[in-house]
Design a protein around this motif. Structure first.
Motif, PDB file in Angstrom:
ATOM      1  N   ALA A 185       0.826  -1.202   0.000  1.00 55.99           N
ATOM      2  CA  ALA A 185       0.000   0.000   0.000  1.00 55.99           C
ATOM      3  C   ALA A 185       0.866   1.260   0.000  1.00 55.99           C
ATOM      4  O   ALA A 185       0.573   2.240  -0.693  1.00 55.99           O
ATOM      5  N   LYS A 186       1.954   1.241   0.785  1.00 55.38           N
ATOM      6  CA  LYS A 186       2.856   2.403   0.812  1.00 55.38           C
ATOM      7  C   LYS A 186       3.545   2.572  -0.539  1.00 55.38           C
ATOM      8  O   LYS A 186       3.733   3.701  -1.014  1.00 55.38           O
ATOM      9  N   THR A 187       3.929   1.461  -1.154  1.00 57.63           N
ATOM     10  CA  THR A 187       4.557   1.527  -2.472  1.00 57.63           C
ATOM     11  C   THR A 187       3.587   2.080  -3.505  1.00 57.63           C
ATOM     12  O   THR A 187       3.955   2.898  -4.357  1.00 57.63           O
ATOM     13  N   ALA A 188       2.327   1.650  -3.429  1.00 57.17           N
ATOM     14  CA  ALA A 188       1.313   2.154  -4.359  1.00 57.17           C
ATOM     15  C   ALA A 188       1.117   3.654  -4.180  1.00 57.17           C
ATOM     16  O   ALA A 188       0.993   4.401  -5.162  1.00 57.17           O
ATOM     17  N   PHE A 189       1.100   4.097  -2.926  1.00 48.15           N
ATOM     18  CA  PHE A 189       0.978   5.541  -2.659  1.00 48.15           C
ATOM     19  C   PHE A 189       2.149   6.289  -3.294  1.00 48.15           C
ATOM     20  O   PHE A 189       1.968   7.286  -3.984  1.00 48.15           O
ATOM     21  N   ALA A 190       3.373   5.795  -3.043  1.00 46.32           N
ATOM     22  CA  ALA A 190       4.559   6.476  -3.547  1.00 46.32           C
ATOM     23  C   ALA A 190       4.560   6.534  -5.074  1.00 46.32           C
ATOM     24  O   ALA A 190       4.843   7.587  -5.668  1.00 46.32           O
ATOM     25  N   GLU A 191       4.258   5.418  -5.701  1.00 47.33           N
ATOM     26  CA  GLU A 191       4.277   5.380  -7.166  1.00 47.33           C
ATOM     27  C   GLU A 191       3.184   6.252  -7.772  1.00 47.33           C
ATOM     28  O   GLU A 191       3.399   6.906  -8.807  1.00 47.33           O
ATOM     29  N   SER A 192       2.028   6.276  -7.149  1.00 43.83           N
ATOM     30  CA  SER A 192       0.916   7.026  -7.736  1.00 43.83           C
ATOM     31  C   SER A 192       1.117   8.537  -7.639  1.00 43.83           C
ATOM     32  O   SER A 192       0.574   9.288  -8.457  1.00 43.83           O
ATOM     33  N   PHE A 193       1.914   8.995  -6.656  1.00 42.96           N
ATOM     34  CA  PHE A 193       2.153  10.436  -6.512  1.00 42.96           C
ATOM     35  C   PHE A 193       3.575  10.843  -6.867  1.00 42.96           C
ATOM     36  O   PHE A 193       3.956  12.004  -6.692  1.00 42.96           O
ATOM     37  N   GLY A 194       4.385   9.878  -7.338  1.00 41.02           N
ATOM     38  CA  GLY A 194       5.728  10.210  -7.786  1.00 41.02           C
ATOM     39  C   GLY A 194       6.683  10.608  -6.679  1.00 41.02           C
ATOM     40  O   GLY A 194       7.552  11.467  -6.879  1.00 41.02           O
ATOM     41  N   VAL A 195       6.556   9.994  -5.500  1.00 46.01           N
ATOM     42  CA  VAL A 195       7.489  10.250  -4.402  1.00 46.01           C
ATOM     43  C   VAL A 195       8.253   8.968  -4.096  1.00 46.01           C
ATOM     44  O   VAL A 195       7.879   7.885  -4.534  1.00 46.01           O
ATOM     45  N   ASP A 196       9.322   9.092  -3.334  1.00 45.23           N
ATOM     46  CA  ASP A 196      10.166   7.946  -3.022  1.00 45.23           C
ATOM     47  C   ASP A 196       9.573   7.161  -1.857  1.00 45.23           C
ATOM     48  O   ASP A 196       9.244   7.735  -0.813  1.00 45.23           O
ATOM     49  N   VAL A 197       9.432   5.832  -2.037  1.00 45.57           N
ATOM     50  CA  VAL A 197       8.831   5.020  -0.979  1.00 45.57           C
ATOM     51  C   VAL A 197       9.708   5.016   0.268  1.00 45.57           C
ATOM     52  O   VAL A 197       9.211   4.899   1.393  1.00 45.57           O
ATOM     53  N   GLY A 198      11.033   5.162   0.098  1.00 49.68           N
ATOM     54  CA  GLY A 198      11.917   5.251   1.248  1.00 49.68           C
ATOM     55  C   GLY A 198      11.603   6.473   2.097  1.00 49.68           C
ATOM     56  O   GLY A 198      11.617   6.412   3.344  1.00 49.68           O
ATOM     57  N   GLU A 199      11.311   7.593   1.450  1.00 51.95           N
ATOM     58  CA  GLU A 199      10.925   8.799   2.187  1.00 51.95           C
ATOM     59  C   GLU A 199       9.597   8.601   2.908  1.00 51.95           C
ATOM     60  O   GLU A 199       9.412   9.058   4.037  1.00 51.95           O
ATOM     61  N   VAL A 200       8.668   7.925   2.250  1.00 57.27           N
ATOM     62  CA  VAL A 200       7.379   7.644   2.886  1.00 57.27           C
ATOM     63  C   VAL A 200       7.593   6.822   4.149  1.00 57.27           C
ATOM     64  O   VAL A 200       7.012   7.109   5.206  1.00 57.27           O
ATOM     65  N   GLU A 201       8.437   5.796   4.065  1.00 63.30           N
ATOM     66  CA  GLU A 201       8.722   4.951   5.230  1.00 63.30           C
ATOM     67  C   GLU A 201       9.344   5.765   6.363  1.00 63.30           C
ATOM     68  O   GLU A 201       9.021   5.567   7.534  1.00 63.30           O
ATOM     69  N   GLU A 202      10.232   6.699   6.016  1.00 65.26           N
ATOM     70  CA  GLU A 202      10.955   7.430   7.049  1.00 65.26           C
ATOM     71  C   GLU A 202      10.092   8.441   7.786  1.00 65.26           C
ATOM     72  O   GLU A 202      10.379   8.783   8.929  1.00 65.26           O
TER      73      GLU A 202
END
Length: 532
Positions: free
Chosen positions: A151-168
Motif C-alpha cells: 500500500a505504501k509503495t502504491a501511494f509512492a508510485e501514484s504520486f511520484g514520491v520515493d517510498v523510502g521517504e514515505v517509510e521514514e
C-alpha cells in the motif's frame, strides 16, 4: 464507501502485484480526503476499530435469517464477512450509503452497548460489497492480498514520491494522513517526524541459487532464526523525543512487545539486527551464544504488554548485523566493512545482556563454507548470509549484494488428520491441513499444520480427497480418514509443551503427496524427536 468496497473486492480477486499497485494507486489519486486517508490507514494496519466481534454478527444474522440457513452458508463459504454480506436482507426503504469517513467516525465513537444497533443500521445502508468492506473494517481483518508495504509503495508510485521517504516519515503521521497527501500533491511541505525515531527501509537479500561465491569479495554470517528488527534512538539533546523504538521488517512498531530491549538502548543510532530470546539454548550455543529457537521467541510475539514472568523466562536480545546511523552520521552509503568497524566499536558500549554482534563465519573457500552450513543444525540458525564487503546499505533487494543461503530443509512422511477451509480466494477449498506421526502403536499425534507448498492442481486434488474421506466434523474443522501420506518439508523442529506430540515444526509445507505410501509406514514421533 462504495469506492472503497470496490477496491477491496478487486484486490481479493487480483493476483498480479503490478495490478494491485495500480488499483490502490488509482483509488488514492481519485478519492477525496479524508476517505482516501482512512483507506490507506486500513490497508496499512493503522486503523484500530475492532468494535465488532463474530458473536455480534452471528446474533444480528440469526435475528434476521434462519439460523440453520446461516450456519450451513457459513460452513460452505468459510468467511464470516462474505457470508453476512451476501445473506443480509435488504431493508424495505434504502437509505443513502455512508462515506468511508462516516463509517470510521461512527465506529470509533460507538459504545459496546450501542454497537449492535449501530452496526445493523450501517449494514442496512449498504449493498453486498459495501457490507463486506464494513465488516472487514469493523473486525480488523483486512486480509485482501495487500500488505502494508504494498500500500505504501502504491501511494509512492501514484504520486511520484520515493517510498523510502514515505517509510521514514510514516511513524510521525496519524490517520487520515492529511499532511502526507498534502506533501504528495504539492500542497504542503514534507512532513517532519516530530522527533520520533524514524524507520528506515531494510536492505534485503536474494536467495543463493546455484551460484558460487568468492569469499575474497563476500563475508559470511549466520542467518539467525528470529525476527529482523531495527533499533532506533534519538536523544532529546539531539532533537529527538528520547524514546527507543523497535521496528519490524515491515515497519511496524513492536516496542511495546519488547520493553526489556527498548529500555536497555540509549545510544544515538539506528541499528539492524535479529531479535532473539535466551532460553533453553543458553550456555550451549557454539555459534555465537545463548540464542533459543524461534519457538521460544514466538511466545512473546504479538503481546502488547508482556508479563514480567514471561520477560524473565524468555529475555529478549538483539544480535546486531549492521549500522545505518550512528550519532548524526548516516552510514548507509559507506561500504559494509566500514560500517562493520563502526558497529563493532558501538557494540562494546552496549548492555551485553541485550545486544551482541553477529559473528563472522570463517572458511578457507566456498566448498568449506558449504560444509559448515550443512553441519549447522542449531536451534536458532537457518543458514548463512553472504554480504559483499564493499556493499552500501541499499533499501530493498538488490542483485549481487546480499544473499541468503538457507540450509536444506528436513523432511518427514506424515499422515493427513484434519482439514479446514482457507480464506479469501481459498474460502471454498480445504487448504489448511493438520498432519501427524505415529506415537504409541496405532496412535497418531498431530505434529504440525501446513497451508502451502502445493500447486493449484494438487490443492484441487486434496480438496476432493478431503470431501470424499470425511469421518467427522468439529465446527469448521473436518476430520479425515487416516490414510493419505504427505511429505512435509520443514526448516527445523523444536520441543514444545503446547503440542500433544511435544514437538513443533518451523515453516512446515507440503513437499509432495505420497499416494504411493501406506499410512502405516509414515514416520514416528520418536524419529522426529531425534531431529530436534
Amino acid at each position: 464507501m462504495q469506492a472503497f468496497a470496490a477496491l477491496l473486492d478487486a484486490l481479493v480477486y487480483t493476483r498480479s502485484r503490478h495490478a494491485k499497485l495500480r488499483l490502490i494507486g488509482d483509488y488514492l489519486r481519485t478519492t477525496p480526503d479524508p476517505d482516501r486517508g482512512w483507506a490507506l490507514a486500513a490497508l496499512t494496519g493503522g486503523l484500530d476499530l475492532k468494535m465488532v466481534q463474530p458473536r455480534l454478527l452471528r446474533d444480528l444474522m440469526t435475528a434476521r435469517v434462519d439460523p440453520v440457513l446461516f450456519a450451513l452458508s457459513y460452513d460452505f463459504v468459510g468467511d464470516m464477512a462474505e457470508t453476512v454480506s451476501l445473506l443480509w436482507p435488504d431493508p424495505p426503504v434504502a437509505a443513502p450509503p455512508p462515506s468511508l469517513a462516516d463509517v470510521v467516525d461512527t465506529l470509533a465513537s460507538v459504545s459496546r452497548a450501542a454497537a449492535p444497533g449501530v452496526v445493523a443500521g450501517l449494514l442496512d445502508r449498504l449493498d453486498a460489497p459495501g457490507r463486506y468492506a464494513l465488516i472487514k473494517l469493523a473486525t480488523g481483518s483486512m486480509r485482501v492480498g495487500a500488505s502494508a508495504r504494498l500500500a505504501k509503495t502504491a501511494f509512492a508510485e501514484s504520486f511520484g514520491v520515493d517510498v523510502g521517504e514515505v517509510e521514514e516519515i510514516w511513524h510521525g503521521l496519524v490517520p487520515p494522513y492529511d499532511r502526507l497527501f498534502a506533501w504528495a500533491t504539492g500542497a504542503g511541505a514534507r512532513p517532519d517526524s516530530g522527533g520520533a525515531p524514524v524507520f528506515r527501509p531494510f536492505m534485503l537479500a536474494q536467495p543463493l541459487e546455484g551460484e558460487t561465491i568468492d569469499l575474497a569479495d563476500f563475508v559470511a554470517e549466520w542467518k539467525w532464526d528470529g525476527i529482523r528488527v531495527q533499533v532506533v534512538h534519538v536523544p532529546v539533546a539531539a532533537g529527538g523525543d528520547g524514546r527507543t523504538r523497535l521496528y519490524s521488517r515491515t515497519g511496524d512498531d513492536i516496542t511495546g512487545s519488547f520493553p526489556d530491549v527498548a529500555g536497555a538502548f540509549a545510544a544515538h543510532a539506528a541499528l539492524d539486527g535479529e531479535l532473539l530470546v535466551r532460553g533453553e539454548a543458553q550456555g550451549r550455543d557454539q555459534h555465537g551464544g545463548a540464542a533459543a529457537s524461534f519457538n521460544a521467541l514466538q511466545q512473546r510475539l504479538g503481546r502488547k504488554a508482556p508479563p514480567a514472568k514471561l520477560m524473565t523466562e524468555a529475555p529478549a536480545f538483539v544480535r546486531l548485523y549492521d549500522a545505518l546511523v550512528i550519532g548524526d552520521e548516516d552510514l548507509r552509503a559507506l561500504p559494509w566493512h566500514a560500517r562493520r568497524v563502526r558497529l563493532d566499536d558501538l557494540v562494546a558500549t552496549l548492555d551485553p545482556s541485550r545486544f551482541d554482534l553477529s559473528a563472522i563465519v570463517e572458511a578457507r573457500d566456498f566448498a568449506a563454507l558449504s560444509a559448515v552450513r550443512d553441519a549447522a543444525r542449531d536451534d536458532a540458525i537457518e543458514g548463512l548470509m553472504l554480504k559483499r564487503r564493499d556493499s552500501a546499505y541499499v533499501a530493498g533487494r538488490r542483485a549481487g549484494l546480499w544473499y541468503k543461503w538457507k540450509r536444506d530443509p528436513l523432511t518427514a512422511d506424515c499422515v493427513l488428520m484434519y482439514a479446514q477451509r482457507g480464506h479469501g480466494k481459498r474460502s471454498s477449498l480445504y487448504s489448511d491441513f493438520t498432519f501427524g506421526c505415529w506415537g504409541a502403536p496405532g496412535e497418531l499425534l498431530p505434529v504440525g499444520k501446513a497451508y502451502f507448498g502445493f500447486t493449484d492442481a494438487e490443492l484441487a486434488m486434496l480438496d476432493k480427497w478431503v470431501r470424499s474421506h470425511t469421518i467427522g466434523r468439529f465446527g469448521p474443522v473436518i476430520e479425515v480418514e487416516k490414510s493419505l501420506v504427505v511429505e512435509i518439508a520443514f526448516d527445523s523442529i523444536h520441543v514444545s509443551k503446547r503440542h500433544k506430540s511435544g514437538l513443533a515444526m518451523r515453516f512446515p509445507r507440503i513437499a509432495r503427496i505420497r499416494t504411493d505410501k501406506p499410512a502405516a509406514e509414515a514416520d514416528t514421533v520418536a524419529a522426529l524427536a531425534r531431529l530436534v
